[in-house]
Motif scaffolding. Structure first.
Motif, PDB file in Angstrom:
ATOM      1  N   ILE A   9       1.558   0.133   1.913  1.00 38.15           N
ATOM      2  CA  ILE A   9       0.543   1.236   1.498  1.00 38.15           C
ATOM      3  C   ILE A   9      -0.746   0.740   1.720  1.00 38.15           C
ATOM      4  CG2 ILE A   9      -0.377   2.552  -0.382  1.00 38.15           C
ATOM      5  CD1 ILE A   9       2.367   2.079  -1.774  1.00 38.15           C
ATOM      6  N   PRO A  10      -1.778   1.345   2.379  1.00 39.57           N
ATOM      7  CA  PRO A  10      -3.228   1.020   2.941  1.00 39.57           C
ATOM      8  C   PRO A  10      -3.942   0.865   1.634  1.00 39.57           C
ATOM      9  CG  PRO A  10      -2.405   2.830   4.005  1.00 39.57           C
ATOM     10  CD  PRO A  10      -1.475   2.742   3.247  1.00 39.57           C
ATOM     11  N   GLU A  11      -4.876  -0.348   1.634  1.00 40.99           N
ATOM     12  CA  GLU A  11      -5.728  -0.297   0.349  1.00 40.99           C
ATOM     13  C   GLU A  11      -6.173   0.798  -0.257  1.00 40.99           C
ATOM     14  OE1 GLU A  11      -6.734  -3.342  -2.534  1.00 40.99           O
ATOM     15  OE2 GLU A  11      -5.462  -3.632  -0.426  1.00 40.99           O
ATOM     16  N   GLU A  12      -6.675   1.762   0.581  1.00 41.37           N
ATOM     17  CA  GLU A  12      -7.549   2.879  -0.085  1.00 41.37           C
ATOM     18  C   GLU A  12      -6.637   3.926  -0.556  1.00 41.37           C
ATOM     19  OE1 GLU A  12      -7.337   1.866   2.987  1.00 41.37           O
ATOM     20  OE2 GLU A  12      -7.007   3.523   4.421  1.00 41.37           O
ATOM     21  N   GLU A  13      -5.121   3.861  -0.333  1.00 44.35           N
ATOM     22  CA  GLU A  13      -4.287   4.879  -1.090  1.00 44.35           C
ATOM     23  C   GLU A  13      -3.286   4.422  -2.148  1.00 44.35           C
ATOM     24  OE1 GLU A  13      -1.707   6.252   2.486  1.00 44.35           O
ATOM     25  OE2 GLU A  13      -3.942   7.046   3.524  1.00 44.35           O
ATOM     26  N   LEU A  14      -3.812   3.057  -2.392  1.00 48.35           N
ATOM     27  CA  LEU A  14      -3.122   2.244  -3.379  1.00 48.35           C
ATOM     28  C   LEU A  14      -3.099   2.995  -4.664  1.00 48.35           C
ATOM     29  CD1 LEU A  14      -3.817  -1.693  -3.430  1.00 48.35           C
ATOM     30  CD2 LEU A  14      -1.263  -0.237  -3.185  1.00 48.35           C
ATOM     31  N   TYR A  15      -4.304   3.641  -5.187  1.00 49.74           N
ATOM     32  CA  TYR A  15      -4.338   4.042  -6.495  1.00 49.74           C
ATOM     33  C   TYR A  15      -3.571   5.410  -6.754  1.00 49.74           C
ATOM     34  CZ  TYR A  15      -7.393   7.942  -4.905  1.00 49.74           C
ATOM     35  OH  TYR A  15      -7.893   9.062  -4.189  1.00 49.74           O
ATOM     36  N   PHE A  16      -3.372   6.120  -5.669  1.00 51.77           N
ATOM     37  CA  PHE A  16      -2.455   7.351  -5.804  1.00 51.77           C
ATOM     38  C   PHE A  16      -1.161   7.342  -5.492  1.00 51.77           C
ATOM     39  CE2 PHE A  16      -2.231   9.342  -1.855  1.00 51.77           C
ATOM     40  CZ  PHE A  16      -3.378   8.898  -1.090  1.00 51.77           C
ATOM     41  N   LYS A  17      -0.805   6.141  -4.763  1.00 52.46           N
ATOM     42  CA  LYS A  17       0.624   5.889  -4.345  1.00 52.46           C
ATOM     43  C   LYS A  17       1.142   4.916  -5.273  1.00 52.46           C
ATOM     44  CE  LYS A  17       0.566   8.003   0.328  1.00 52.46           C
ATOM     45  NZ  LYS A  17       0.441   7.741   1.709  1.00 52.46           N
ATOM     46  N   ALA A  18       0.450   4.060  -5.647  1.00 54.49           N
ATOM     47  CA  ALA A  18       1.234   2.792  -6.516  1.00 54.49           C
ATOM     48  C   ALA A  18       0.870   3.104  -7.900  1.00 54.49           C
ATOM     49  CB  ALA A  18       0.660   1.509  -5.855  1.00 54.49           C
ATOM     50  N   GLY A  19      -0.453   3.427  -8.264  1.00 56.69           N
ATOM     51  CA  GLY A  19      -0.807   3.963  -9.377  1.00 56.69           C
ATOM     52  C   GLY A  19      -0.025   4.267 -10.431  1.00 56.69           C
ATOM     53  N   PRO A  20       0.576   5.375 -10.258  1.00 55.84           N
ATOM     54  CA  PRO A  20       1.281   6.408 -11.251  1.00 55.84           C
ATOM     55  C   PRO A  20       2.687   5.447 -11.260  1.00 55.84           C
ATOM     56  CG  PRO A  20       0.546   8.183  -9.276  1.00 55.84           C
ATOM     57  CD  PRO A  20       0.206   6.461  -8.924  1.00 55.84           C
ATOM     58  N   LYS A  21       3.274   5.218 -10.205  1.00 56.25           N
ATOM     59  CA  LYS A  21       4.448   4.243 -10.558  1.00 56.25           C
ATOM     60  C   LYS A  21       4.257   2.878 -11.888  1.00 56.25           C
ATOM     61  CE  LYS A  21       7.353   5.116  -6.446  1.00 56.25           C
ATOM     62  NZ  LYS A  21       7.867   4.161  -5.349  1.00 56.25           N
ATOM     63  N   ILE A  22       3.049   2.270 -11.407  1.00 54.90           N
ATOM     64  CA  ILE A  22       2.774   1.171 -12.236  1.00 54.90           C
ATOM     65  C   ILE A  22       2.756   1.738 -13.665  1.00 54.90           C
ATOM     66  CG2 ILE A  22       1.303  -0.781 -12.674  1.00 54.90           C
ATOM     67  CD1 ILE A  22       0.934  -0.769  -9.628  1.00 54.90           C
ATOM     68  N   PHE A  23       1.793   3.162 -13.800  1.00 52.97           N
ATOM     69  CA  PHE A  23       1.467   3.585 -15.130  1.00 52.97           C
ATOM     70  C   PHE A  23       2.527   3.717 -15.676  1.00 52.97           C
ATOM     71  CE2 PHE A  23       0.733   7.348 -17.867  1.00 52.97           C
ATOM     72  CZ  PHE A  23      -0.287   6.481 -18.740  1.00 52.97           C
TER      73      PHE A  23
END
Lengths: 576, 387
Positions: free
Chosen positions: B265-279
């Protein structure tokens, strides 16, 4: 007139020369101080009884709060899981330490044991009063604990949770359990010495009513097992206050060691709860069947056998704890051995009904409820003693249901049955038997609705001590909660019927059910010092000398034809 | 009757042996007593339970039947004469009813012991998964380093869980597998099982309404439920996750993807691609809608952190990002006084990239649904920009 003159020559006089006929232990001295400093076993027992019933009301209230919260998954009446955790902890701790353990030995045992034995009091009356005030101290410490922030450890106080939780009331409640332990030890010690030393002439070991055997077996467990709980709780307090690592692995301790210590007491404690109830049931069933108890010696020995086995089965609480497979196997095998004396008792009670003359009095309904509920509680113990099924069922609602069938359905129902059995003796008043019987039925139905459901809940996989749960479990929870409300109605009716006896109850005869043991031969309520002269001890399960007397509204013991008591009557007994 | 019970017991034992050899074709459906049975040991356990149940039914009927019969037959009314023809004891009878239960419980012990040995001993070729339990979350670590919050296991292969706890006692319980094991801090414990029947995979396999395995997240594939069954405090009843069983090939693929999922995942897409999974991991204690849970809500957290006296120039923390990062890795270092010091450390579980994802997620919270934590429908899941 609260006492009844027994016309038969064999009866024990219930008045003492120069003392009015209405003199009994309740009226002998007056004023609050005469109660607070009393050394009379009956008064101490009565104080215990009201205290324990008060604690039962409190513990029951928490039970209803728990059940109401579980009506729906997620928040129902409290949005805080911590509040729920405190409720179930309080419910468990109050019911175990303040209610069930002292209920029969300390309340009913204190009142009845010396009279049944034919003694004027227990061996150490001052120790007896001290033990009551230790109970009060324990109860006060529980309240202090609540004021200091309560405790959420579960009644088992498992480490390291109990030594690390931020709840503020953990140390006061550990102290409370420690103090209550000593209250229990002193009661047990008193009863052991009383039974050994204060039996009147003729009261041999095998003449003792089975209630005394049960209380005696219980007392042995109380004295031998409770100190282990005391030292364990003390170690827990030390660990929590000065951080000495005994049980907490982060300080080099071992949490499984705590479980061993805890269950080394708390498994025998289960028998401290159930054995006295078994004793009561033996009395109620024999007296209301108006026939000799079947297999007296086997029942007496099975009490001792249960007390013995209770010390060597604690590991069955720890099959999934990381205990070795070999230990698990041994504990499983030994645990099954408890099933045998328990089964033997049930068979003997049933055989006592055979060719008896069964009076369906209120206490008898409780005894029959006990038979039904104890059978379920005992049989489901098989599932939990078996290794492979216990792994699935451990720490689920199946366990909750199982121990409620034994601790509430058996121990407490036995206690309530005993309360009804001896209530006329204790207070000299008859309660409304119709209402009492209806209440018993409602409690019985409510109990089964509440707890049988929980067997399915548990075997389907619902873990215990859960504030929130998966929606598929809801139907069981709703049924169980409805059952608890039915039980609440039943207990309310029981209270109405018992308390009503003070207002409109008939005066109780000395012997309302047809008992033969000694307590039925002194007046209701008993005189201050129980017996004016040493009572004559007959065979307490020979009911052939007990006759219904319509004039008394109760039974009369006529021993004039009993060759054991009256040698002149040789041979007439057989013709009876 | 005793003979029948023994015969029944014997037949159950031989049935057990037969099952151990052949194995079953599909999970056993739920019964009145038991949930779906999906592991190789579940049938042995269920048969043991059946044996015990039948013994219980017989004895219960015997006790209640005789009691009712005697009470009705020998009912006495006040004033009637008492019967005197009763026996007071009968030694042969009493010996009989002491010996029969003894034989029966020995039988039950043997049946239970045999099926317990199967539960206890993990086969040598078992696949190891490391499990860390902590208040109030599970973390599963696979041999290639992949981490997950739900348990994924390969079908048809014995799996051994190596269990450890970082705080208090926990217990891992999968009812459908009939497996339970306490997790003791300071010790390692093991649990093992084998499930031969793949469930769905979230995001890949839709729910099958006819499948025997019916639990699982509402909008996702079927799964087995995994509970914590040793009381561990506030979040105890929320400490449950799902078990997904994948066929060998999908499992290998999943494990590879899982270990690298953030790398691609590119850095700028992390928050919506990885964020929810971590949350999903954090939502046991933290909300997105301002509700105060075990920990503070993430709603408005940046503003609140910036306003804290310890953040800012010359203070302990220079930036709010530093404070959040420290809170994730060393949670006890600074705890806001209204909350307990209960958050476990995520050191070793969340790397720098994952923390970046969390920080980005917190900054763009308005794009996410406060209930599910996932990107709202009006945003493009591929770019994170409003459609």
């Amino acid at each position: 007139m609260t006492t009844i003159q027994l016309p038969s020559p064999g009866a024990i006089p219930d008045t003492i020369e120069g003392r009015p006929a209405s003199d009994n232990y309740l009226t002998h001295t007056r004023g609050i101080l005469s109660w607070i400093f009393t050394l009379d076993h009956k008064r101490i027992g009565v104080m215990y009884m009201w205290s324990v019933l008060g604690a039962f009301l409190l513990g029951g209230t928490f039970a209803l709060l728990l059940r109401t919260e579980l009506l729906t998954p997620g928040p129902t009446i409290t949005a805080s899981a911590d509040t729920y955790n405190q409720w179930f902890t309080l419910h468990g701790a109050i019911m175990v330490f303040l209610v069930i353990i002292p209920s029969i030995p300390a309340a009913l045992g204190n009142i009845i044991l010396p009279i049944m034995l034919g003694a004027k009091d227990v061996a150490f009356p001052r120790l007896n009063l001290f033990s009551y005030y230790l109970w009060v101290t324990g109860a006060v410490l529980c309240v202090v604990s609540l004021a200091m922030g309560g405790f959420d450890t579960g009644w088992t106080f498992y480490t390291p949770y109990s030594t690390t939780t931020t709840a503020g009331g953990v140390i006061p409640v550990l102290t409370a359990a420690f103090v209550l332990g000593f209250s229990s030890i002193f009661t047990g010690l008193n009863f052991i010495v009383t039974v050994h030393k204060l039996r009147p002439p003729g009261m041999t070991w095998f003449r003792m009513p089975l209630f005394l055997w049960a209380i005696y077996a219980t007392a042995i467990i109380q004295v031998l097992a409770t100190p282990v709980l005391g030292i364990t709780l003390l170690l827990l307090i030390v660990e929590r206050t000065v951080n000495i690592g005994i049980f907490n692995p982060s300080m080099g301790g071992d949490p499984v060691l705590y479980q061993h210590f805890f269950w080394f007491y708390s498994h025998p404690a289960v028998y401290i709860m159930i054995l006295p109830a078994m004793g009561i049931i033996s009395e109620i069933i024999a007296i209301n069947s108006h026939r000799a108890i079947f297999g007296y010696r086997l029942i007496a020995f099975s009490s001792i056998a249960i007390a013995f086995f209770s010390f060597i089965v604690w590991g069955h609480h720890m099959f999934t704890s990381g205990q070795s497979a070999l230990m698990n196997t041994l504990f499983s095998a030994i645990s099954f051995s408890v099933a045998i004396p328990s089964a033997v008792k049930v068979f003997n009670w049933i055989a006592t009904l055979y060719k008896g003359s069964v009076s369906l009095t209120t206490p008898m309904w409780y005894a029959l409820s006990f038979l039904f509920l104890f059978t379920i509680g005992g049989l489901t113990g098989l599932h939990l003693a078996t290794l492979s099924t216990d792994v699935h069922l451990h720490d689920t609602y199946f366990v909750v249901a199982h121990f409620h069938y034994v601790m509430m359905g058996s121990a407490l129902i036995g206690m309530i049955g005993g309360l009804h059995h001896w209530w006329p003796k204790i207070f000299g008043r008859m309660y409304d038997e119709r209402l009492g019987t209806i209440a018993c039925w409602i409690i019985f139905i409510g109990f089964n609705v509440t707890f049988f459901t929980q067997f399915m809940l548990g075997s389907q996989g619902m873990p215990r001590r859960y504030y929130d749960y998966q929606p598929e479990f809801q139907v069981y929870h709703v049924i169980s909660t409805i059952g608890s409300y039915i039980m609440a109605v039943g207990f309310t009716l029981t209270a109405i019927s018992l308390f009503g006896s003070f207002f409109n109850g008939k005066k109780a005869p000395a012997n309302p059910w047809g008992g033969r043991s000694l307590e039925w031969q002194c007046a209701s309520p008993p005189p201050f010092d129980n017996f004016a002269k040493a009572p004559r001890v007959g065979d307490c399960y020979d009911f052939s000398v007990v006759h219904w007397d319509p004039k008394l509204g109760g039974y009369r013991v006529d021993e004039s034809n009993d060759p054991e008591v009256n040698p002149a009557a040789q041979g007439t007994k057989a013709a009876h | 009757m005793t003979h029948q019970i023994l015969a029944h017991t014997a037949s159950q034992i031989s049935a057990l042996a037969a099952f151990a050899q052949t194995g079953a074709a599909e999970p056993t459906p739920p019964t009145f007593w038991m949930p779906v049975g999906a592991s190789t040991i579940s049938q042995g356990v269920d048969h043991t339970l059946d044996v015990i149940n039948w013994i219980c039914y017989v004895f219960f009927a015997l006790v209640v039947g005789l009691t009712v019969w005697f009470v009705v037959k020998y009912r006495h009314r006040t004033g009637d004469k008492f019967r005197t023809d009763y026996p007071t004891h009968n030694t042969p009878l009493e010996i009989t009813w002491s010996v029969i239960p003894t034989i029966i419980v020995i039988g039950i012990f043997v049946v239970g012991f045999r099926s317990y040995l199967d539960i206890y001993t993990a086969p040598k070729n078992a696949f190891d998964i490391k499990v860390t339990a902590q208040k109030w979350a599970w973390s599963f670590q696979y041999p290639n380093g992949a981490l997950s919050d739900d348990l994924y296991i390969p079908a048809g292969r014995p799996v051994r869980l190596v269990l450890r706890s970082t705080d208090v006692l926990h217990s891992l319980y999968i009812p459908d597998f009939r497996v339970k094991r306490d997790i003791v801090p300071g010790r390692y414990t093991y649990a093992w099982f084998q499930c031969d029947f793949p469930t769905g995979q979230p995001g890949k396999t839709p729910r099958d309404p006819n499948a025997k395995v019916v639990s699982g997240p509402e909008d996702d594939a079927q799964a087995h439920t995994l509970f914590c069954t040793e009381y561990c405090g506030t979040g105890h009843s929320k400490m449950n996750r799902y078990v997904y069983v994948l066929d060998e090939a999908s499992f290998g693929q999943w494990m590879t993807d899982q270990s690298q999922w953030m790398d691609k995942i590119p850095e700028e897409e992390l928050y919506f691609k990885a964020g929810p999974k971590i949350f999903a991991r954090c939502q046991q204690c933290h909300s997105l809608d301002g509700t105060v849970g075990i920990g503070p809500s993430w709603k408005g957290i940046i503003e609140r952190v910036k306003a804290y006296p310890i953040v800012g120039d010359g203070k302990e923390y220079g930036t709010w990002e530093d404070y959040i990062r420290t809170s994730i890795l060393v949670p006890g270092k600074y705890v806001v006084p209204t909350y307990g010091n209960v958050m476990p450390s995520f050191k070793g579980q969340l790397n720098d990239k994952a923390i970046d994802a969390v920080l980005g997620y917190m900054q763009q919270l308005e794009k996410f649904d406060t209930k599910t934590g996932k990107l709202k429908a009006e945003f493009d899941p591929a770019t994170g920009i409003k459609k």
